[in-house]
Scaffold this active site. Structure first.
Site, PDB file in Angstrom:
ATOM      1  N   GLU A  42       0.852  -1.180   0.214  1.00 34.32           N
ATOM      2  CA  GLU A  42      -0.019   0.259  -0.008  1.00 34.32           C
ATOM      3  C   GLU A  42       1.042   1.141   0.171  1.00 34.32           C
ATOM      4  OE1 GLU A  42      -2.719   0.124   3.213  1.00 34.32           O
ATOM      5  OE2 GLU A  42      -2.600   2.341   3.530  1.00 34.32           O
ATOM      6  N   ARG A  46       0.934  10.371   1.249  1.00 36.76           N
ATOM      7  CA  ARG A  46       1.146  11.228   2.309  1.00 36.76           C
ATOM      8  C   ARG A  46       2.375  12.195   1.736  1.00 36.76           C
ATOM      9  NH1 ARG A  46       0.912   7.842   7.701  1.00 36.76           N
ATOM     10  NH2 ARG A  46      -0.772   6.766   7.306  1.00 36.76           N
ATOM     11  N   THR A  69      -3.823   5.943   2.650  1.00 36.62           N
ATOM     12  CA  THR A  69      -4.372   7.333   3.156  1.00 36.62           C
ATOM     13  C   THR A  69      -5.061   8.216   1.855  1.00 36.62           C
ATOM     14  OG1 THR A  69      -2.108   7.218   4.099  1.00 36.62           O
ATOM     15  CG2 THR A  69      -3.263   9.132   4.493  1.00 36.62           C
ATOM     16  N   LYS A 129     -10.744  -1.614   7.555  1.00 36.24           N
ATOM     17  CA  LYS A 129      -9.106  -1.366   8.172  1.00 36.24           C
ATOM     18  C   LYS A 129      -9.414  -1.055   9.591  1.00 36.24           C
ATOM     19  CE  LYS A 129      -5.298   1.760   7.898  1.00 36.24           C
ATOM     20  NZ  LYS A 129      -4.399   2.441   6.789  1.00 36.24           N
TER      21      LYS A 129
HETATM   22  O1  G3H Z   1      -2.343   3.624   7.559  1.00 43.15           O
HETATM   23  C1  G3H Z   1      -1.267   3.156   7.824  1.00 43.15           C
HETATM   24  C2  G3H Z   1      -0.545   3.454   9.103  1.00 43.15           C
HETATM   25  O2  G3H Z   1      -0.098   4.819   9.341  1.00 43.15           O
HETATM   26  C3  G3H Z   1       0.490   2.316   9.317  1.00 43.15           C
HETATM   27  O3  G3H Z   1       0.736   2.567  10.642  1.00 43.15           O
HETATM   28  P1  G3H Z   1       2.075   1.895  11.439  1.00 43.15           P
HETATM   29  O4  G3H Z   1       3.003   2.947  10.894  1.00 43.15           O
HETATM   30  O5  G3H Z   1       1.904   2.160  12.728  1.00 43.15           O
HETATM   31  O6  G3H Z   1       2.362   0.663  11.040  1.00 43.15           O
END
Ligand code: G3H
Length: 209
Positions: A42, A46, A69, A129
Site C-alpha cells: 500500500e 502522504r 491514506t 481497516k
Molecule cells: O495507515 C497506515 C498506518 O499509518 C501504518 O501504521 P504504522 O506506521 O503504525 O504501521
C-alpha cells in the site's frame, strides 16, 4: 461487479504500508519487498511523489499495489490512474467509498467504532481497516468489534509490530495485517533494502501456515 479486496490480495495476509519520500527509491524498495515474499503493498498519499511511486511500483510487476491514506474522491481517481488496484482510507468516508464503487476498485475504509463499521457494512464494504489498531486496544478491541458482525473482515493496521502478528493472524476475522514496520522511514532514509527484505520475509514466514 467490483472484485473483493480478498481476491485482489490473492491470499496474502501481510500488507506493507509504504510512505516513500523519494520516488527514485521505489524500484529498489519494490525489489526488496518482492524478494522478501510480499505480494502486495500500500503506497500512502502522504507525500508529494505518491502518484509517481504508485506508478513505478505498479509497473514493477512483482506486487499488487494499492493506494493508502486516500481521503478524497480526487485521490481515488489519481490513484487508479497511477495503477492502484485497491484503495485504503484511515477513516470511513462515504464519498471515497462511492467513488471507488463507481470506478470498480475495492475500497477498504478505516473504522474505529461499531458505528463506523455499521456504516461501512451498509455501504457494502465487508473488509475494513481497523485503525489505529494497537492504540485502540489491539486484538481485544478487534474481537469485541467483530463479535456482533460475523460478516466483517479486518485488516488491523497502526502500531503493529512483528511480535503482534501471530495472534492477529490466528483470528478468523483478520483477513490481513498492515503496517510500516517492514519498511520504515528510517530504513528508506538509510537505503537499507536488505533489512526491508529481511523483515518482510520474517513477516511473510509468520503468515504462512
Ligand atoms: O495507515 C497506515 C498506518 O499509518 C501504518 O501504521 P504504522 O506506521 O503504525 O504501521
Amino acid at each position: 461487479m467490483t472484485a473483493g479486496i480478498d481476491s485482489v490480495l490473492r491470499g496474502s495476509r501481510i500488507l506493507p504500508v509504504l510512505t516513500v519520500q523519494d520516488p527514485a527509491t521505489t524500484h529498489a524498495l519494490a525489489d526488496a519487498l518482492a524478494a522478501g515474499g510480499a505480494r502486495c503493498a500500500e503506497v500512502t498519499f502522504r507525500t508529494q511523489g505518491a502518484e509517481q511511486v504508485l506508478e513505478t511500483m505498479a509497473a514493477h510487476g512483482g506486487l499488487t499495489v494499492g493506494a493508502g491514506t486516500v481521503v478524497t474522491r480526487d485521490q481515488v481517481e489519481r490513484a487508479m490512474a497511477a495503477g492502484a488496484r485497491f484503495v485504503v482510507s484511515p477513516g470511513y468516508d462515504e464519498e471515497v467509498v462511492a467513488r471507488c464503487q463507481e470506478l470498480g476498485v475495492p475500497a477498504v475504509p478505516g473504522i474505529a467504532t461499531a458505528t463506523e463499521l455499521m456504516r461501512a457494512l451498509r455501504a457494502g464494504c465487508h473488509t475494513v481497516k481497523l485503525f489505529p489498531a494497537e492504540p485502540l486496544g489491539g486484538l481485544r478491541m478487534l474481537r469485541a468489534l467483530a463479535a456482533p458482525f460475523p460478516q466483517a473482515r479486518f485488516i488491523p493496521t497502526g502500531g503493529i509490530e512483528e511480535r503482534h502478528l501471530a495472534s492477529y493472524l490466528a483470528d478468523r476475522a483478520v483477513l490481513a495485517v498492515g503496517g510500516s514496520w517492514m519498511a520504515t522511514a528510517a530504513h528508506l532514509e538509510r537505503g537499507d533494502y536488505e533489512e526491508i527484505r529481511r523483515l518482510t520475509a520474517a513477516a511473510v514466514d509468520r503468515s504462512t501456515p
